[in-house]
Write a protein that holds these residues in place. Sequence first.
Motif, mmCIF file in Angstrom:
data_model
loop_
_atom_site.group_PDB
_atom_site.id
_atom_site.type_symbol
_atom_site.label_atom_id
_atom_site.label_comp_id
_atom_site.label_asym_id
_atom_site.label_seq_id
_atom_site.Cartn_x
_atom_site.Cartn_y
_atom_site.Cartn_z
ATOM 1 N N TYR A 192 2.325 -6.473 0.779
ATOM 2 C CA TYR A 192 3.264 -7.596 0.841
ATOM 3 C C TYR A 192 4.140 -7.579 2.101
ATOM 4 O O TYR A 192 4.984 -8.458 2.279
ATOM 5 C CB TYR A 192 4.168 -7.594 -0.401
ATOM 6 C CG TYR A 192 3.400 -7.686 -1.689
ATOM 7 C CD1 TYR A 192 2.614 -8.804 -1.974
ATOM 8 C CD2 TYR A 192 3.436 -6.655 -2.614
ATOM 9 C CE1 TYR A 192 1.894 -8.888 -3.140
ATOM 10 C CE2 TYR A 192 2.714 -6.733 -3.797
ATOM 11 C CZ TYR A 192 1.946 -7.849 -4.047
ATOM 12 O OH TYR A 192 1.219 -7.931 -5.227
ATOM 13 N N ARG A 193 3.923 -6.592 2.923
ATOM 14 C CA ARG A 193 4.780 -6.449 4.093
ATOM 15 C C ARG A 193 4.288 -7.308 5.266
ATOM 16 O O ARG A 193 3.086 -7.394 5.537
ATOM 17 C CB ARG A 193 4.849 -4.986 4.540
ATOM 18 C CG ARG A 193 5.554 -4.110 3.548
ATOM 19 C CD ARG A 193 5.777 -2.702 4.057
ATOM 20 N NE ARG A 193 6.587 -1.941 3.124
ATOM 21 C CZ ARG A 193 7.528 -1.073 3.476
ATOM 22 N NH1 ARG A 193 7.766 -0.849 4.759
ATOM 23 N NH2 ARG A 193 8.229 -0.435 2.563
ATOM 24 N N ARG A 194 5.249 -7.903 5.958
ATOM 25 C CA ARG A 194 4.990 -8.580 7.239
ATOM 26 C C ARG A 194 5.930 -7.916 8.253
ATOM 27 O O ARG A 194 7.011 -8.410 8.547
ATOM 28 C CB ARG A 194 5.239 -10.084 7.128
ATOM 29 C CG ARG A 194 4.272 -10.797 6.165
ATOM 30 C CD ARG A 194 4.631 -12.258 5.994
ATOM 31 N NE ARG A 194 4.725 -12.917 7.308
ATOM 32 C CZ ARG A 194 5.650 -13.830 7.622
ATOM 33 N NH1 ARG A 194 6.566 -14.178 6.722
ATOM 34 N NH2 ARG A 194 5.661 -14.377 8.814
ATOM 35 N N ASP A 195 5.474 -6.773 8.731
ATOM 36 C CA ASP A 195 6.338 -5.864 9.499
ATOM 37 C C ASP A 195 6.132 -6.055 11.012
ATOM 38 O O ASP A 195 5.111 -5.626 11.559
ATOM 39 C CB ASP A 195 6.031 -4.420 9.104
ATOM 40 C CG ASP A 195 7.021 -3.421 9.688
ATOM 41 O OD1 ASP A 195 7.699 -3.770 10.683
ATOM 42 O OD2 ASP A 195 7.105 -2.303 9.170
ATOM 43 N N PRO A 196 7.075 -6.672 11.699
ATOM 44 C CA PRO A 196 6.885 -6.901 13.133
ATOM 45 C C PRO A 196 6.934 -5.612 13.954
ATOM 46 O O PRO A 196 6.296 -5.528 15.002
ATOM 47 C CB PRO A 196 8.054 -7.824 13.486
ATOM 48 C CG PRO A 196 9.112 -7.507 12.489
ATOM 49 C CD PRO A 196 8.372 -7.200 11.217
ATOM 50 N N LEU A 197 7.673 -4.619 13.450
ATOM 51 C CA LEU A 197 7.739 -3.369 14.204
ATOM 52 C C LEU A 197 6.420 -2.610 14.147
ATOM 53 O O LEU A 197 6.007 -1.980 15.124
ATOM 54 C CB LEU A 197 8.880 -2.493 13.670
ATOM 55 C CG LEU A 197 9.123 -1.182 14.438
ATOM 56 C CD1 LEU A 197 9.388 -1.443 15.911
ATOM 57 C CD2 LEU A 197 10.276 -0.402 13.804
ATOM 58 N N LYS A 198 5.741 -2.700 13.021
ATOM 59 C CA LYS A 198 4.418 -2.076 12.925
ATOM 60 C C LYS A 198 3.452 -2.726 13.897
ATOM 61 O O LYS A 198 2.659 -2.050 14.570
ATOM 62 C CB LYS A 198 3.881 -2.190 11.493
ATOM 63 C CG LYS A 198 2.554 -1.462 11.285
ATOM 64 C CD LYS A 198 2.065 -1.598 9.855
ATOM 65 C CE LYS A 198 0.724 -0.876 9.685
ATOM 66 N NZ LYS A 198 0.161 -1.097 8.329
ATOM 67 N N ALA A 199 3.525 -4.049 14.010
ATOM 68 C CA ALA A 199 2.663 -4.753 14.974
ATOM 69 C C ALA A 199 2.995 -4.335 16.397
ATOM 70 O O ALA A 199 2.100 -4.072 17.222
ATOM 71 C CB ALA A 199 2.832 -6.261 14.806
ATOM 72 N N LEU A 200 4.288 -4.271 16.699
ATOM 73 C CA LEU A 200 4.699 -3.902 18.056
ATOM 74 C C LEU A 200 4.245 -2.491 18.404
ATOM 75 O O LEU A 200 3.659 -2.253 19.470
ATOM 76 C CB LEU A 200 6.215 -4.017 18.185
ATOM 77 C CG LEU A 200 6.821 -3.537 19.513
ATOM 78 C CD1 LEU A 200 6.289 -4.330 20.685
ATOM 79 C CD2 LEU A 200 8.341 -3.607 19.471
ATOM 80 N N HIS A 222 13.084 -5.500 1.387
ATOM 81 C CA HIS A 222 13.611 -4.222 0.932
ATOM 82 C C HIS A 222 12.624 -3.098 1.250
ATOM 83 O O HIS A 222 11.432 -3.192 0.949
ATOM 84 C CB HIS A 222 13.889 -4.281 -0.574
ATOM 85 C CG HIS A 222 14.775 -3.193 -1.062
ATOM 86 N ND1 HIS A 222 14.380 -1.888 -1.136
ATOM 87 C CD2 HIS A 222 16.067 -3.232 -1.517
ATOM 88 C CE1 HIS A 222 15.367 -1.148 -1.610
ATOM 89 N NE2 HIS A 222 16.411 -1.946 -1.854
ATOM 90 N N ALA A 223 13.145 -2.010 1.819
ATOM 91 C CA ALA A 223 12.275 -0.894 2.215
ATOM 92 C C ALA A 223 11.684 -0.163 1.021
ATOM 93 O O ALA A 223 10.575 0.396 1.099
ATOM 94 C CB ALA A 223 13.077 0.091 3.081
ATOM 95 N N GLY A 224 12.400 -0.157 -0.086
ATOM 96 C CA GLY A 224 11.946 0.632 -1.226
ATOM 97 C C GLY A 224 11.097 -0.119 -2.219
ATOM 98 O O GLY A 224 10.392 0.498 -3.026
ATOM 99 N N THR A 225 11.113 -1.435 -2.188
ATOM 100 C CA THR A 225 10.439 -2.200 -3.245
ATOM 101 C C THR A 225 9.249 -3.008 -2.738
ATOM 102 O O THR A 225 8.534 -3.605 -3.551
ATOM 103 C CB THR A 225 11.436 -3.166 -3.900
ATOM 104 O OG1 THR A 225 11.904 -4.096 -2.918
ATOM 105 C CG2 THR A 225 12.616 -2.411 -4.498
ATOM 106 N N ASN A 268 17.425 0.601 5.671
ATOM 107 C CA ASN A 268 16.632 0.414 4.447
ATOM 108 C C ASN A 268 16.079 -0.997 4.320
ATOM 109 O O ASN A 268 15.913 -1.522 3.226
ATOM 110 C CB ASN A 268 17.449 0.784 3.204
ATOM 111 C CG ASN A 268 18.700 -0.064 3.062
ATOM 112 O OD1 ASN A 268 19.111 -0.730 4.017
ATOM 113 N ND2 ASN A 268 19.311 -0.043 1.876
ATOM 114 N N ALA A 269 15.793 -1.618 5.481
ATOM 115 C CA ALA A 269 15.180 -2.952 5.457
ATOM 116 C C ALA A 269 14.050 -3.023 6.477
ATOM 117 O O ALA A 269 14.151 -2.480 7.588
ATOM 118 C CB ALA A 269 16.225 -4.028 5.765
#
Length: 414
Positions: free
Chosen positions: A239-247, A231-234, A280-281
């Motif tokens: 706790y994030r494992r964000d593949p787009l941030k890595a890319l 969830h984008a808001g919570t 929102n995800a």
Amino acid sequence: MTPPQINGDRLLARLDAFAAIGATPGGGVNRQALTRGDRKARALLTALSKARGFSVFQDDMANLFIRMEGSDGSLPPLLIGSHLDSQPAGGRFDGALGTLTAFEVLESLADAGFVPPRPVEVVAWTNEEGCRFAPGCMGARAFVEGNIPAEWEGLRAVDDGALFNDERLATVAALAPDLGHRKLGFPVIAYLELHIEQGPSLEREGIPVGIVTGVQGTRWLEVEFEGQTAHAGTTALEYRRDPLKALTAALAALYATVMSENAEARFTVGRIAVTPGSVNAIPATASCTIDLRHPQADVLDRLEESIRARLAEAAEAEAVSVAIRKTVDMAPVTFADDLISALQIAAQKAAFRTRSMISGAFHDALFLAGHAPSAMIFVPCRDGLSHNEAEYVNPEDSVAGARMFLASVLELLR
């Protein structure tokens, strides 16, 4: 005997006639490989060839060959040409200028009553562009390999889902009653191709002719980072494992270093996608393509290694995984020294200013170089624009390129 001379008006009229086949409202051409438009262009070239008394053949890959006999027909021919297929919203010169220039050379030789010492053949290769069916340069690849790879048969067209094998067979059948048949990979003494530069160098420097000494190597990578959608808001940062941030972190670093630290390198990201693609995800996956090019194989290896390392570092930093798949690996090619020398001599005799250059794009000549000595000639295009309806070559540059091409053919025949 009058020396052979290019008929510029005839060449320009031919360019107009072929540009009408698949013409787009924006002034370009949509004549993709193995379509009805492609077959219509082949039929027109065949009719023009037969009207001049040339022999016409095709092979199982639908590569089209137009033969002018020489005084010794047993010798392998000098092969000249390019392709007739286009991008979906392509220009009227990419490929067609090279094929029609080669045909004009054949007509110019015939007009002068010139009998070459060996046969000269024009070729129109099948599916150079690779936009409807991938990979590109299918005709040249199959010719050099001497067979059609089995894995191509089930390929489907990106526009209408048609099977490659069905379209290939239909294209061959459309002209088969009127044409002779050739085996793939017959011997040739050399191959020469004219093409628009597809870059701005010649136009900006006011040079009418580029003598291409080779083609840079190309690697295509498919990259996919996999993380965890949430969830984008919570979901807090830790706790994030964000593949787009890595890319995006990896790409920012690569954009900042690959080309700026090596002027001859070319680094391009052509596609980016995320799943599930919800506003929102946090994405579950983030993927991209990488097109990497360089004229030296060892440098290309080092660049690929550094790119893979940077991608892995970004994945580790964001606690995600990354998978990298290499889909294209084409080694750099250096064209034959004796052909390059012949082109330079031809340019001197014809009083053309030239520039030696490496091709940034791959062409049929890249693959023919594995079969016979090969070389290319470039002509300027406006603003270096290609694969675009606005692609344009000044008429005087088209005719000058043809004159240089004729001079080169005569030099090679010597």
